[in-house]
Design a protein around this motif. Structure first.
Motif, PDB file in Angstrom:
ATOM      1  N   GLU A 179      93.811  85.165   1.718  1.00 49.58           N
ATOM      2  CA  GLU A 179      94.549  84.987   0.462  1.00 49.58           C
ATOM      3  C   GLU A 179      93.917  85.803  -0.662  1.00 49.58           C
ATOM      4  O   GLU A 179      94.621  86.425  -1.462  1.00 49.58           O
ATOM      5  N   GLU A 180      92.591  85.823  -0.716  1.00 48.35           N
ATOM      6  CA  GLU A 180      91.894  86.626  -1.721  1.00 48.35           C
ATOM      7  C   GLU A 180      92.192  88.116  -1.524  1.00 48.35           C
ATOM      8  O   GLU A 180      92.439  88.845  -2.487  1.00 48.35           O
ATOM      9  N   ASN A 183      95.756  88.771  -2.659  1.00 44.35           N
ATOM     10  CA  ASN A 183      95.812  88.764  -4.125  1.00 44.35           C
ATOM     11  C   ASN A 183      95.267  90.068  -4.691  1.00 44.35           C
ATOM     12  O   ASN A 183      95.831  90.630  -5.631  1.00 44.35           O
ATOM     13  N   ASN A 186      97.859  92.724  -4.146  1.00 44.19           N
ATOM     14  CA  ASN A 186      98.958  92.570  -5.112  1.00 44.19           C
ATOM     15  C   ASN A 186      98.586  93.107  -6.475  1.00 44.19           C
ATOM     16  O   ASN A 186      99.382  93.774  -7.138  1.00 44.19           O
ATOM     17  N   LYS A 187      97.343  92.862  -6.920  1.00 41.51           N
ATOM     18  CA  LYS A 187      96.871  93.399  -8.205  1.00 41.51           C
ATOM     19  C   LYS A 187      96.808  94.921  -8.148  1.00 41.51           C
ATOM     20  O   LYS A 187      97.178  95.608  -9.089  1.00 41.51           O
TER      21      LYS A 187
END
Length: 191
Positions: A179-180, A183, A186-187
């Motif tokens: 998940e990290e 994320n 995505n950033k």
């Protein structure tokens, strides 16, 4: 965006890639693709027969022991086989529509130079845990396992060449690390 997942034998790359499917991510398996293409590609077959000898195929069947014996003779032999197989695998990946790729030998085979990846993820695990995983999974001796581990780029070097690490030691939670990673991606894509 293209993302490569790599790591040494027994680190758990395939397990991490299976977990990625729960997040809707399909990962191109280079090892499975290479095996498929060594059976189906006329180009690979002709080149391997010229390099190794006609005994590397009987009919349509790749003779894995013949190829393995050739590969284990020298680093030059291994690189010559990689130079035949991996350009075909790279083209297959580019045509596949996949954005994520799994390869144990991403750097060894120079796959990272054939395709530009935006992010390279290295799955790591402690040395002894990797040994026990491979011995259990493949039913082979510690000596044989060490032989395979020592033929690959050292884990520290893979990690140094990567952008991101997922620790698969049985203690760190894999889903939270995935998940990290997602994320972070995505950033990255929003910038």
């Amino acid at each position: 965006m293209r993302v490569a997942v790599t790591g040494g034998i027994g680190a758990g790359k395939s397990h991490v890639c299976q977990l990625l499917t729960q997040y809707g991510i399909s990962v191109y398996d280079c090892d499975a693709a290479a095996k498929r293409l060594m059976r189906s590609s006329v180009r690979i077959r002709r080149s391997l027969c010229r390099l190794v000898g006609p005994e590397v195929y009987i009919g349509d069947s790749l003779q894995k022991p013949v190829l393995a014996a050739f590969l284990l003779k020298s680093e030059a032999n291994k690189q010559a086989v990689n130079d035949i197989v991996h350009p075909v695998v790279a083209r297959d990946f580019l045509r596949s529509g996949y954005e994520w790729l799994e390869s144990a030998i991403l750097f060894d085979s120079r796959f990272d130079q054939r395709i530009r990846f935006d992010i390279i993820v290295c799955v790591t695990a402690p040395h002894e845990l990797r040994i026990s995983r491979v011995m259990r999974r493949d039913g082979i001796s510690r000596e044989k396992t060490l032989e395979w581990i020592n033929r690959q780029l050292p884990q520290d070097e893979m990690l140094r060449r990567s952008d991101y690490e997922i620790v698969n030691d049985g203690q760190h939670d894999l889903n939270s690390q995935i998940e990290e990673l997602l994320n972070s991606i995505n950033k990255y894509t929003k910038n």
